[in-house]
Design an enzyme around this catalytic site. Structure first.
Site, short mmCIF file in Angstrom:
data_model
loop_
_atom_site.label_atom_id
_atom_site.label_comp_id
_atom_site.label_asym_id
_atom_site.label_seq_id
_atom_site.Cartn_x
_atom_site.Cartn_y
_atom_site.Cartn_z
N ARG A 1 0.89 -1.38 -0.16
CA ARG A 1 0.11 -0.07 -0.10
C ARG A 1 0.95 1.34 -0.10
O ARG A 1 0.50 2.39 0.57
CB ARG A 1 -0.80 0.22 1.20
N ASP B 1 11.23 -7.36 7.56
CA ASP B 1 10.77 -6.46 6.61
C ASP B 1 10.50 -4.92 7.16
O ASP B 1 10.30 -4.23 6.20
CB ASP B 1 9.63 -7.13 5.71
#
Length: 462
Positions: A97, A260
């Site tokens: 996103r 991440d």
């Protein structure tokens, strides 16, 4: 991140990310939003990159509609990466996103990225809508402002625009308002970026990635391929150890320290269920779904070290194990040094003998945990002066050790003569959001940012 400039800075566009090749990213299109209402623009850091002269119309054009900045990237890029999420490897993630919108250099020549959150779907969105709630954007602005003020190396919330969509979420009342956030950061290369390349067993791409990070973020050329991976790991070990120490001294809990979410520059970013711990409680967690306390306040250094171990594992496809292990073994020493320096900085003291600093860190840990004195209150009362007698004998060892470190300056700033410290408890965050949500009243939000920046100035000058 760079400090606000003392003289005007020109805009210097970059597109260094293209050196990595198209195997590292996917060109994407930003979402078309029904509205664009500017809610926050960080002119302080816009001045550091030569963008403070944009009027609001041009600002929205670039940071809500994503018209390219001249000379920078021609199209947004969704970056590819993998990662361990709560210690479970996930190869199906990436920028879902957000995207890299632009690159540029600041007045000191540092390469910086402008990245987004809530800018629409990408090939990595899976089942997500690619959007960001306005509440999430407000929370990230507040978190980054507070962390910056407390001396933590963090991404900067650069722009927040309300976008006019009604979003449905399971973890807050829905429908709720939507936004798009732009972050200014020192790169977007994550440990998960290296994990993906290692999973693909692409040695040439790994060497290219190592060289990119060394050149653009650590100012070195990878002239000796046999030494490049250990050198990179040594840099990351030091940077992430400082990050972990900064979180502790700030009383901050990131909440989701997955691999991440760890930038190889050691810069904190990607804020979800963060909290500032009210007291020194090692078990305090920020994420409601962190049932085992994996990322609890007192376990953050352990979590970050584990993530860096995954970087070392990834680098094994181009490096022998021994130099990587030696680099990893330095984490504890680097962390202890960074923690004593971070604590002394927040106490308004100059570093002295390292052994005294380590002893002070241990004594503080014990006294604050046993007394449960509010963290922000303690540092406010103790900045550049003796710990008040009202704190009692639990702090006797801290008092004795603190006396061995000279104040770095006097408490001259008016902030130190107020009645209470500037803190960011979750109840205040919720109250700020409630005024926005119920009455579109942004006054408390902007007042809090002003108060946080005033505290930051007092800490920096002290």
């Amino acid at each position: 991140m760079s400090k606000p400039p003392q003289a005007p800075v020109s805009f210097h566009p970059e597109r260094a990310i293209l050196e990595l090749g198209d195997g590292f990213y996917d060109p994407v299109r930003p979402a078309a939003f029904p509205a664009a209402i500017l809610r926050f623009r960080n002119d302080r850091h816009a001045a550091a990159i030569g963008l403070d002269q944009l009027d609001d119309r041009a600002w929205i054009d670039h940071f809500a509609r994503f018209t390219p900045l001249p000379g920078s990237l021609e199209a947004p890029l969704a970056l590819r990466y993998h990662g361990h999420q709560f210690r479970v490897y996930n190869p199906d993630i990436g920028d879902g996103r957000g995207f890299l919108f632009a690159q540029l250099r600041d007045g000191t020549g540092r390469l910086l990225d402008l990245g987004t959150k809530g800018s629409g779907q990408t090939p990595w969105s899976r089942f997500g809508d690619g959007r960001l709630t306005l509440k999430g954007g407000v929370r990230e602005v507040l978190a980054t402002e507070m962390l910056e003020a407390l001396g933590v190396d963090t991404s900067k919330s650069f722009s927040l625009v309300e976008t006019g969509e009604a979003l449905h979420r399971r973890d807050e009342p829905s429908p709720t308002r939507s936004s798009v956030l732009v972050r200014l950061s020192h790169g977007h290369i994550r440990i998960g970026t290296f994990q993906r390349v290692a999973q693909l067993r692409d040695e040439e791409a790994m060497r290219r990635l190592i060289a990119y990070v060394l050149r653009h973020f650590y100012g070195e050329e990878a002239e000796d391929p046999s030494d490049a991976a250990p050198r990179l790991l040594r840099h990351v070990v030091g940077a992430t150890a400082r990050l972990a120490a900064g979180y502790m001294a700030a009383g901050f809990v990131h909440g989701v320290l997955n691999s991440d979410n760890i930038n190889v520059t050691g810069e904190s970013f990607d804020y979800g269920p963060w909290r500032f711990a009210p007291t020194w409680d090692a078990t305090f967690t920020a994420a409601y779904f962190d049932h085992g306390g994996l990322y609890a306040f007192g376990r953050q250094a352990e979590a970050i070290h584990w993530d860096v171990m995954q970087l070392a594992v990834s680098l094994r496809i181009v490096s022998a194990a021994e130099p990587l292990i030696a680099a990893l073994d330095a984490f504890e020493v680097e962390y202890r040094a960074a923690l004593r320096n971070a604590l002394l900085w927040r106490l308004g003291r100059t570093p002295g003998d390292p052994d005294d600093g380590d002893a002070l860190a241990r004594a503080l840990d014990t006294a604050l945990a046993q007394s449960q004195v509010p963290i922000d209150r303690f540092f406010f009362d103790s900045f550049a002066r003796d710990i008040p007698d009202s704190y009692g004998p639990a702090f006797d060892d801290v008092r004795a050790l603190l006396a061995r470190h000279a104040p770095r300056s006097a408490r001259n700033d008016r902030y130190w003569h107020g009645d209470a410290p500037c803190a960011l408890d979750i109840t205040e965050v919720e109250a700020i959001w409630a005024r926005i949500d119920q009455a579109d009243d942004w006054s408390a939000f902007h007042a809090k940012i002003d108060a946080i920046r005033a505290m930051g100035a007092a800490l920096a000058d002290g």
